[in-house]
Design a protein around this motif. Structure first.
Motif, PDB file in Angstrom:
ATOM      1  N   ILE A  20     -18.929  54.536  -0.993  1.00  0.00           N
ATOM      2  CA  ILE A  20     -18.006  55.485  -0.060  1.00  0.00           C
ATOM      3  C   ILE A  20     -18.788  56.504   0.624  1.00  0.00           C
ATOM      4  O   ILE A  20     -18.316  56.685   1.971  1.00  0.00           O
ATOM      5  CB  ILE A  20     -16.723  56.077  -0.857  1.00  0.00           C
ATOM      6  N   LEU A  21     -19.747  57.292   0.219  1.00  0.00           N
ATOM      7  CA  LEU A  21     -20.618  58.144   1.027  1.00  0.00           C
ATOM      8  C   LEU A  21     -21.430  57.381   1.897  1.00  0.00           C
ATOM      9  O   LEU A  21     -21.419  57.884   3.058  1.00  0.00           O
ATOM     10  CB  LEU A  21     -21.481  58.828  -0.402  1.00  0.00           C
ATOM     11  N   ALA A  22     -21.864  56.330   1.555  1.00  0.00           N
ATOM     12  CA  ALA A  22     -22.626  55.389   2.668  1.00  0.00           C
ATOM     13  C   ALA A  22     -21.818  55.171   3.737  1.00  0.00           C
ATOM     14  O   ALA A  22     -22.173  55.543   5.071  1.00  0.00           O
ATOM     15  CB  ALA A  22     -23.324  54.218   2.062  1.00  0.00           C
ATOM     16  N   GLN A  23     -20.593  54.660   3.751  1.00  0.00           N
ATOM     17  CA  GLN A  23     -19.774  54.550   4.820  1.00  0.00           C
ATOM     18  C   GLN A  23     -19.096  55.850   5.541  1.00  0.00           C
ATOM     19  O   GLN A  23     -18.951  55.613   6.778  1.00  0.00           O
ATOM     20  CB  GLN A  23     -18.516  53.787   4.188  1.00  0.00           C
ATOM     21  N   ALA A  24     -18.979  56.609   4.872  1.00  0.00           N
ATOM     22  CA  ALA A  24     -18.700  57.922   5.221  1.00  0.00           C
ATOM     23  C   ALA A  24     -19.584  58.362   6.245  1.00  0.00           C
ATOM     24  O   ALA A  24     -19.487  58.919   7.422  1.00  0.00           O
ATOM     25  CB  ALA A  24     -18.328  58.992   4.214  1.00  0.00           C
ATOM     26  N   HIS A  25     -21.010  58.606   5.941  1.00  0.00           N
ATOM     27  CA  HIS A  25     -22.039  58.529   6.794  1.00  0.00           C
ATOM     28  C   HIS A  25     -22.282  57.779   8.033  1.00  0.00           C
ATOM     29  O   HIS A  25     -22.827  58.283   9.285  1.00  0.00           O
ATOM     30  CB  HIS A  25     -23.299  59.081   6.128  1.00  0.00           C
ATOM     31  N   ILE A  26     -21.735  56.469   7.664  1.00  0.00           N
ATOM     32  CA  ILE A  26     -21.942  55.622   8.977  1.00  0.00           C
ATOM     33  C   ILE A  26     -20.907  55.819  10.078  1.00  0.00           C
ATOM     34  O   ILE A  26     -21.257  56.006  11.078  1.00  0.00           O
ATOM     35  CB  ILE A  26     -21.943  54.241   8.518  1.00  0.00           C
ATOM     36  N   ASP A  27     -19.756  56.327   9.476  1.00  0.00           N
ATOM     37  CA  ASP A  27     -18.634  56.639  10.481  1.00  0.00           C
ATOM     38  C   ASP A  27     -19.011  57.770  11.108  1.00  0.00           C
ATOM     39  O   ASP A  27     -18.405  57.991  12.221  1.00  0.00           O
ATOM     40  CB  ASP A  27     -17.266  56.925   9.649  1.00  0.00           C
ATOM     41  N   GLU A  28     -19.763  58.638  10.588  1.00  0.00           N
ATOM     42  CA  GLU A  28     -20.131  60.162  11.262  1.00  0.00           C
ATOM     43  C   GLU A  28     -21.657  59.867  12.286  1.00  0.00           C
ATOM     44  O   GLU A  28     -22.223  60.942  12.405  1.00  0.00           O
ATOM     45  CB  GLU A  28     -20.068  61.229  10.297  1.00  0.00           C
ATOM     46  N   GLU A  29     -22.105  58.689  12.154  1.00  0.00           N
ATOM     47  CA  GLU A  29     -23.363  58.249  12.777  1.00  0.00           C
ATOM     48  C   GLU A  29     -24.500  59.035  12.171  1.00  0.00           C
ATOM     49  O   GLU A  29     -25.631  59.415  12.912  1.00  0.00           O
ATOM     50  CB  GLU A  29     -23.182  58.747  14.460  1.00  0.00           C
ATOM     51  N   GLU A  30     -24.296  59.248  10.873  1.00  0.00           N
ATOM     52  CA  GLU A  30     -25.498  59.766  10.210  1.00  0.00           C
ATOM     53  C   GLU A  30     -26.111  58.785   9.336  1.00  0.00           C
ATOM     54  O   GLU A  30     -25.995  58.441   8.156  1.00  0.00           O
ATOM     55  CB  GLU A  30     -24.932  60.962   9.283  1.00  0.00           C
ATOM     56  N   TYR A  31     -27.029  57.816  10.121  1.00  0.00           N
ATOM     57  CA  TYR A  31     -27.477  56.538   9.526  1.00  0.00           C
ATOM     58  C   TYR A  31     -28.746  56.786   8.678  1.00  0.00           C
ATOM     59  O   TYR A  31     -28.647  56.016   7.357  1.00  0.00           O
ATOM     60  CB  TYR A  31     -27.806  55.536  10.544  1.00  0.00           C
ATOM     61  N   GLN A  32     -29.226  57.876   8.578  1.00  0.00           N
ATOM     62  CA  GLN A  32     -30.401  58.024   7.510  1.00  0.00           C
ATOM     63  C   GLN A  32     -29.913  58.203   6.271  1.00  0.00           C
ATOM     64  O   GLN A  32     -30.273  57.967   5.263  1.00  0.00           O
ATOM     65  CB  GLN A  32     -31.487  59.164   8.060  1.00  0.00           C
ATOM     66  N   LEU A  33     -28.755  59.172   6.343  1.00  0.00           N
ATOM     67  CA  LEU A  33     -28.279  59.669   5.150  1.00  0.00           C
ATOM     68  C   LEU A  33     -27.482  58.374   4.240  1.00  0.00           C
ATOM     69  O   LEU A  33     -27.481  58.197   3.326  1.00  0.00           O
ATOM     70  CB  LEU A  33     -27.201  60.902   5.220  1.00  0.00           C
ATOM     71  N   ALA A  34     -26.803  57.594   5.343  1.00  0.00           N
ATOM     72  CA  ALA A  34     -26.222  56.310   4.787  1.00  0.00           C
ATOM     73  C   ALA A  34     -27.226  55.487   4.354  1.00  0.00           C
ATOM     74  O   ALA A  34     -26.633  54.958   3.227  1.00  0.00           O
ATOM     75  CB  ALA A  34     -25.382  55.567   5.828  1.00  0.00           C
ATOM     76  N   GLU A  35     -28.186  55.385   4.583  1.00  0.00           N
ATOM     77  CA  GLU A  35     -29.341  54.483   4.275  1.00  0.00           C
ATOM     78  C   GLU A  35     -29.914  54.948   2.766  1.00  0.00           C
ATOM     79  O   GLU A  35     -30.213  54.310   1.859  1.00  0.00           O
ATOM     80  CB  GLU A  35     -30.607  54.394   5.098  1.00  0.00           C
ATOM     81  N   PHE A  36     -29.860  56.347   2.957  1.00  0.00           N
ATOM     82  CA  PHE A  36     -30.336  57.094   1.515  1.00  0.00           C
ATOM     83  C   PHE A  36     -29.243  56.748   0.193  1.00  0.00           C
ATOM     84  O   PHE A  36     -29.537  56.217  -0.961  1.00  0.00           O
ATOM     85  CB  PHE A  36     -30.081  58.680   1.556  1.00  0.00           C
ATOM     86  N   TYR A  37     -27.967  56.709   0.706  1.00  0.00           N
ATOM     87  CA  TYR A  37     -26.862  56.090  -0.496  1.00  0.00           C
ATOM     88  C   TYR A  37     -27.187  54.828  -0.543  1.00  0.00           C
ATOM     89  O   TYR A  37     -26.817  54.462  -1.717  1.00  0.00           O
ATOM     90  CB  TYR A  37     -25.631  56.739  -0.003  1.00  0.00           C
ATOM     91  N   LEU A  38     -27.373  54.249   0.367  1.00  0.00           N
ATOM     92  CA  LEU A  38     -27.360  52.493   0.077  1.00  0.00           C
ATOM     93  C   LEU A  38     -28.830  52.369  -0.862  1.00  0.00           C
ATOM     94  O   LEU A  38     -28.784  51.424  -1.744  1.00  0.00           O
ATOM     95  CB  LEU A  38     -27.366  51.774   1.395  1.00  0.00           C
ATOM     96  N   ASP A  39     -29.748  52.782  -0.520  1.00  0.00           N
ATOM     97  CA  ASP A  39     -30.808  52.693  -1.551  1.00  0.00           C
ATOM     98  C   ASP A  39     -30.645  53.213  -3.111  1.00  0.00           C
ATOM     99  O   ASP A  39     -31.058  52.762  -3.800  1.00  0.00           O
ATOM    100  CB  ASP A  39     -32.151  53.664  -0.851  1.00  0.00           C
ATOM    101  N   GLU A  40     -29.739  54.415  -3.071  1.00  0.00           N
ATOM    102  CA  GLU A  40     -29.625  54.956  -4.401  1.00  0.00           C
ATOM    103  C   GLU A  40     -28.476  53.824  -4.976  1.00  0.00           C
ATOM    104  O   GLU A  40     -28.748  53.430  -6.372  1.00  0.00           O
ATOM    105  CB  GLU A  40     -28.675  56.055  -4.152  1.00  0.00           C
ATOM    106  N   TYR A  41     -27.748  53.350  -4.114  1.00  0.00           N
ATOM    107  CA  TYR A  41     -26.952  52.267  -4.901  1.00  0.00           C
ATOM    108  C   TYR A  41     -27.614  50.939  -5.413  1.00  0.00           C
ATOM    109  O   TYR A  41     -27.516  50.458  -6.560  1.00  0.00           O
ATOM    110  CB  TYR A  41     -25.831  51.678  -3.792  1.00  0.00           C
ATOM    111  N   ASN A  42     -28.677  50.530  -4.440  1.00  0.00           N
ATOM    112  CA  ASN A  42     -29.629  49.547  -4.961  1.00  0.00           C
ATOM    113  C   ASN A  42     -30.267  49.625  -6.229  1.00  0.00           C
ATOM    114  O   ASN A  42     -30.518  48.900  -7.139  1.00  0.00           O
ATOM    115  CB  ASN A  42     -30.443  49.070  -3.706  1.00  0.00           C
ATOM    116  N   LYS A  43     -30.885  50.943  -6.244  1.00  0.00           N
ATOM    117  CA  LYS A  43     -31.706  51.521  -7.266  1.00  0.00           C
ATOM    118  C   LYS A  43     -30.569  51.310  -8.826  1.00  0.00           C
ATOM    119  O   LYS A  43     -31.211  50.977  -9.800  1.00  0.00           O
ATOM    120  CB  LYS A  43     -32.146  52.713  -7.445  1.00  0.00           C
ATOM    121  N   LYS A  44     -29.548  51.940  -8.606  1.00  0.00           N
ATOM    122  CA  LYS A  44     -28.677  51.849  -9.895  1.00  0.00           C
ATOM    123  C   LYS A  44     -27.954  50.705 -10.236  1.00  0.00           C
ATOM    124  O   LYS A  44     -27.692  50.499 -11.435  1.00  0.00           O
ATOM    125  CB  LYS A  44     -27.694  52.978  -9.610  1.00  0.00           C
TER     126      LYS A  44
END
Length: 215
Positions: A73-97
């Motif tokens: 949800i947070l990754a998508q929210a940051h994508i929607d706000e064009e904050e792509y680096q933060l979106a990638e951070f959450y996707l990386d966190e998802y991948n780790k966990k």
């Protein structure tokens, strides 16, 4: 007199306690309470608070299944706000966990999509284009039967088209400045493109951007 002094002291203590409490951050919540708070933050369009509350949730409930949904949800929210680096951070966190063979292609797809959505002005994002082309190529090689293949193929086509027009612009620049050998290099790149000699309508920039986007 003593009663008045006692009353003032007591009142001061109460006001200070209330002030301290109101300024305290959230803590010691259940995973569900953290999740609901993050959803409220997103509804209030307060991504900074949502990020802060995710940190609280992740530190207090490191193994909660709700983290999986929250990260997406947070990754998508940051994508929607064009904050792509933060979106990638959450996707990386998802991948780790929570990354596994079951959802690895989905996470890779979301990361590619974040770069694609970030691709707004081609002439300013040449490195992003080339990096994205490589990532899509690797993705299609790693997951040849993924359900996201049509989507990333469409993205790849648009990236390839953008590179084609960028090369055309650079070739034109070299021709106009008399650097014929360099122009020939880009002419060769154009001839190797799938779009060469195809009847494609070249995109035009609005007048207020064309001044700045042309070389």
């Amino acid at each position: 007199m003593k009663k008045n002094i006692f009353f003032l002291i007591l009142l001061g203590i109460l006001i200070n306690a209330c002030s301290t409490k109101s300024n305290e951050g959230l803590y010691n919540l259940t995973a569900s309470e953290w999740y609901q708070q993050i959803i409220k933050d997103l509804q209030d369009k307060d991504l900074e608070k949502a990020d802060e509350h995710y940190n609280g949730m992740a530190s207090e409930h490191i193994a909660s299944p709700l983290l999986e949904t929250t990260l997406i949800i947070l990754a998508q929210a940051h994508i929607d706000e064009e904050e792509y680096q933060l979106a990638e951070f959450y996707l990386d966190e998802y991948n780790k966990k929570f990354g596994s063979s079951r959802n690895a292609d989905y996470i890779r797809y979301l990361k590619i999509k974040a770069k694609f959505d970030a691709f707004a002005v081609p002439n300013r994002n040449q490195a992003l284009m080339l990096e994205s082309q490589k990532e899509i190529g690797a993705f299609l090689q790693d997951y040849p039967y993924t359900e996201y293949e049509p989507l990333v193929q469409t993205m790849l086509t648009k990236f390839n088209l953008a590179v084609f027009y960028l090369n055309d612009t650079i070739r034109d620049l070299y021709n106009r400045t008399g650097r014929i050998e360099s122009a020939d290099v880009y002419q060769q790149k154009l001839q190797e493109s799938e779009f060469y000699k195809q009847n494609i309508i070249k995109p035009e920039l609005p007048w207020y951007r064309s001044v700045f986007e042309k070389f």
